[in-house]
Design an enzyme around this catalytic site. Sequence first.
Site, PDB file in Angstrom:
ATOM      1  N   CYS A  85      -2.102  -8.484  11.448  1.00 28.50           N
ATOM      2  CA  CYS A  85      -2.356  -7.702  10.510  1.00 28.50           C
ATOM      3  C   CYS A  85      -3.646  -7.940   9.752  1.00 28.50           C
ATOM      4  O   CYS A  85      -4.172  -7.102   8.936  1.00 28.50           O
ATOM      5  CB  CYS A  85      -1.134  -7.268   9.639  1.00 28.50           C
ATOM      6  SG  CYS A  85       0.302  -7.189  10.313  1.00 28.50           S
ATOM      7  N   CYS A 208       9.138  -0.205   3.389  1.00 29.73           N
ATOM      8  CA  CYS A 208       8.464  -0.435   4.832  1.00 29.73           C
ATOM      9  C   CYS A 208       7.276   0.394   4.808  1.00 29.73           C
ATOM     10  O   CYS A 208       7.428   1.734   4.395  1.00 29.73           O
ATOM     11  CB  CYS A 208       9.544  -0.280   5.878  1.00 29.73           C
ATOM     12  SG  CYS A 208      10.743  -1.306   5.967  1.00 29.73           S
ATOM     13  N   ILE A 211       4.345   3.807  10.630  1.00 29.29           N
ATOM     14  CA  ILE A 211       3.471   3.655  11.753  1.00 29.29           C
ATOM     15  C   ILE A 211       2.532   4.617  11.730  1.00 29.29           C
ATOM     16  O   ILE A 211       2.750   5.839  11.445  1.00 29.29           O
ATOM     17  CB  ILE A 211       4.650   4.033  12.940  1.00 29.29           C
ATOM     18  CG1 ILE A 211       5.492   2.955  13.185  1.00 29.29           C
ATOM     19  CG2 ILE A 211       3.671   3.969  14.217  1.00 29.29           C
ATOM     20  CD1 ILE A 211       6.707   3.164  14.147  1.00 29.29           C
ATOM     21  N   HIS A 334      -0.367   2.011   7.415  1.00 34.01           N
ATOM     22  CA  HIS A 334      -0.729   0.625   7.877  1.00 34.01           C
ATOM     23  C   HIS A 334      -1.114   0.585   9.457  1.00 34.01           C
ATOM     24  O   HIS A 334      -0.299   0.048  10.165  1.00 34.01           O
ATOM     25  CB  HIS A 334       0.356  -0.233   7.669  1.00 34.01           C
ATOM     26  CG  HIS A 334       0.351  -1.890   7.856  1.00 34.01           C
ATOM     27  ND1 HIS A 334      -1.508  -2.481   7.755  1.00 34.01           N
ATOM     28  CD2 HIS A 334       0.787  -2.724   8.302  1.00 34.01           C
ATOM     29  CE1 HIS A 334      -1.101  -3.588   8.307  1.00 34.01           C
ATOM     30  NE2 HIS A 334       0.272  -3.871   8.537  1.00 34.01           N
TER      31      HIS A 334
END
Lengths: 385, 385
Positions: A85, A208, A211, A334
Site C-alpha cells: 500500500c 474499513c 475496494i 483506497h
Amino acid sequence: MRDVAIIGVGSTPFGKLEGRGLIDIAVAACREALADARVPREKIQALYVGNFIGERLANQGAIAGMTANRLGLGGIPATKTEGACASGGIALRLGVLGIALGLYDFVLAAGAEKMTSASTAEVTAGLATAGDEEAEMRCGLTFPGSFGIITRAHMARYGTTREQIGLVSVKNHGLGAANPKSQFRKPVTLDEVLRSRLIADPLRLFDCPPISDGAAAVVLCPADRAREFHAKPVRVMGTGHATGPATLWEMDDVTTFPATVRAAREAYHAAGIAAADVDVVELHDCFTTAEIVASEDLGFFPRGQGGRAVEEGWSALDGKVAVNPSGGLIAKGHPVGATGCAQVYELVRQLRGEAANQVRNCEIALAHNLGGTGVVSTVTILGTM
Amino acid sequence: MRDVAIIGVGSTPFGKLEGRGLIDIAVAACREALADARVPREKIQALYVGNFIGERLANQGAIAGMTANRLGLGGIPATKTEGACASGGIALRLGVLGIALGLYDFVLAAGAEKMTSASTAEVTAGLATAGDEEAEMRCGLTFPGSFGIITRAHMARYGTTREQIGLVSVKNHGLGAANPKSQFRKPVTLDEVLRSRLIADPLRLFDCPPISDGAAAVVLCPADRAREFHAKPVRVMGTGHATGPATLWEMDDVTTFPATVRAAREAYHAAGIAAADVDVVELHDCFTTAEIVASEDLGFFPRGQGGRAVEEGWSALDGKVAVNPSGGLIAKGHPVGATGCAQVYELVRQLRGEAANQVRNCEIALAHNLGGTGVVSTVTILGTM
C-alpha cells in the site's frame, strides 16, 4: 541536494471506474498533472509509477513502461515501484530524489490501481500478499484480521474505546462527502458505524476502506524553476522511507509501526521541523485504528492518546492538526498503489488554498503511506513557497 | 557522479527450488553477495529488489521490505522494482545511481522470482501481463506467439534460417551444461532443437526458456573504496534504461526493439566505449530469436546478420564477442525478476576470471535485460579495475 517543488497534480475520481483499464487511469491522472503544471510532455525525463497488484487484479504488469508509451514520453526510463500500500509513496520519493540529486529536471511520479474488475475474494487474497505469505498469511490471517488484533491491543493497553475508533469513520466520511474525487459522498453517524456489519472483531464495515479504482500523479522540478510553470508551487521539504517488521509476531508492540516512526524521523530531520509544526496531514487510515496508530507514530498526539484526539476534535479540520481532510482512505477510497500520490494531490491543493475541505492558514503538510502491517512506510513533508 | 564498483555477487542455483519461498531465495542470494563482499549487513543503506510477479505466482508482495526485514537490515529503505522481465536490471540501475549520486555508500541490489509452485497455465497467464492487456493480450496473443511473429519477420526480411535460430539453442545449452547454477545441464543437438515440440510456429520447445525459481544479488559501493572489500572489484562503466512500444502493432519494425537501442546508446555513451570494445555479453535470450535481435540492437553484428553470427561462431565463447557464456535464459533458466541481476553475477565472475565458461582476456562486459516485447530495457556495462 537541490530543493524540489511540485508544479502539477492530477487525480481521477476514486471509485468503480467502469470500462477504464489500469493504463487508462494512470494516463488520465498523468495528463491532468501535466496540464496543471503546463509542462509539455517532451520535458519529462523519467516516470515512476506506484502500483501494488496490477498483474493480479488487472492482468497488467509493466505499468510504468506502458504508461510512458501511451503518454508518448519518447522512450524515457520508467519504473514501477511496489511496496504494497506504500507503492505510490515510494514512486514519489524516487522522483523527488532524482531531482534533488541533479539526475533529472522534470519527473512525473504517479500511482494507480484497478481493483473493481476482480471479485471480492480475489481482492482479499491479493491484498493478503502484502503480508508474509509463509510466516503469517498462509495461516489464514487477513488484513482486516491483523488490524482487528491491533485494535484490541490498543483498546487493552490505552483504554481506547470502540466509540473513539468509530469517530474516525464519522470524521472521515463527513469530510469525504464534500470531496468531489471521493468514492463515498455520504456522512455516517457513530450509530451507523457501530451497527454496521462485523468484519474482523471489533472492526466493522465502516471501519474499513472500500475496494477502489483510481490514479493520481505529481509533476516535480527543481524549486528554483517552479514559478516558470505554476503560480503556486509547493516545496518538498523532506522525505523519509523505512522498513519494519513484516508480521505481527515479530513486533514488540503491535500498537506502533517502527517503519512509520523511522520514516517520520527522517522526513522531519530533512525538513527541519517537528510534528507540532504540521498544519494538515493525509495519513494512512487503511482502517479506523490505523489512523489512531499513525497519528501517534507521527508524533501528533502522545502515545495512547490517538483515540482521545478524535473524540476531542484535535484531528478535526479546525483542530490542532487537520487529519485526512480528503476523507482519507476510508471515505475517499483506497486504490492501493495510487494512495501515496493521491495524498499528495490533496495536500498540494490544501497548500494552494484550492481544497474541497480547506484547512485555514495551512503552510506545512505531511503525507504518510504505509505498506502491509508496517513492513514499509514513506513520509513526505510539503510546504508553501 | 562518483564511479561505482561491484564488490560482491551471489546467486541461488536456478531451477525448481522445492520448499523454498520467494523471500527465502531472495535472502539466500543476498547473504551470498554480502559474504562475497565481506561487507557486514549493518553497512547496507538501501535495498532494491527486482521481481515481476510474486504477488500472483508466489502470493508474496512487498518483497523488498520482506527481504530487508528477514536479512536484519535495520529498517533501511527497500524498494521493489518491476518492469516485467527487466525488473532486475532496473533494481541494479537504481542501486548504481544511488551510489553514483552520493546518496548511499553501500547498496544491495537483487532480483528474485518463484514460478514453479504455480501451474503452467497460471505461469503463461501471469507472463502475459507483461504485454498490454487491453490492446493485445486479451486477444489471445502470448509471449511465445509474439516471438513467433518476430521470428517469421526476421526470416522473411533478412533470410535468417530456422537452422541459424536453432543454433542459438545449441550454443546456449552447450554453455549451460558447464554452469553449476544452470537449470539445464545437458547439451542439445540442432536436430533435437528442430524436432522438439512446436510451441508457437516456428518456435519449438528448445527455443524457449524454462519456468524457473531463482534469485541473484549484487553489492555496490563507491569505486574508490572497493578494494577495501574485494581483491577484484568490478567497475560499473555505464548504465542505460529506456522504454519503447508496448505492442507489436505499434512497432514500425518488429525485428528491432527501440528500448534496447536507446538503453545501449545511453550506456555506451556513459562508458565511453563502442560495441566493438565489449568482450563478453549476457543478453536477454528469452527466446532464441531474441538473442539474434538483441545482438543486432546492441550493435555487435550488422542488422540482419544475427543469424549468420551464430552460424559463423562470431558469438561463441572464443568468437568476436562471447554471447551468454552462462547458458543464457534458455539454458541457465529465467526466474523473471532475477534475470537482470543474474546476468551481472555471471559477468562479474567473468571479469574476475572465475566463470565456469571463462572467456579469455575479458576486460569489458555488457548485460542486457528486456521487458515484455520491448516495453522497457536496461543495459549495464562493466569493466575490470
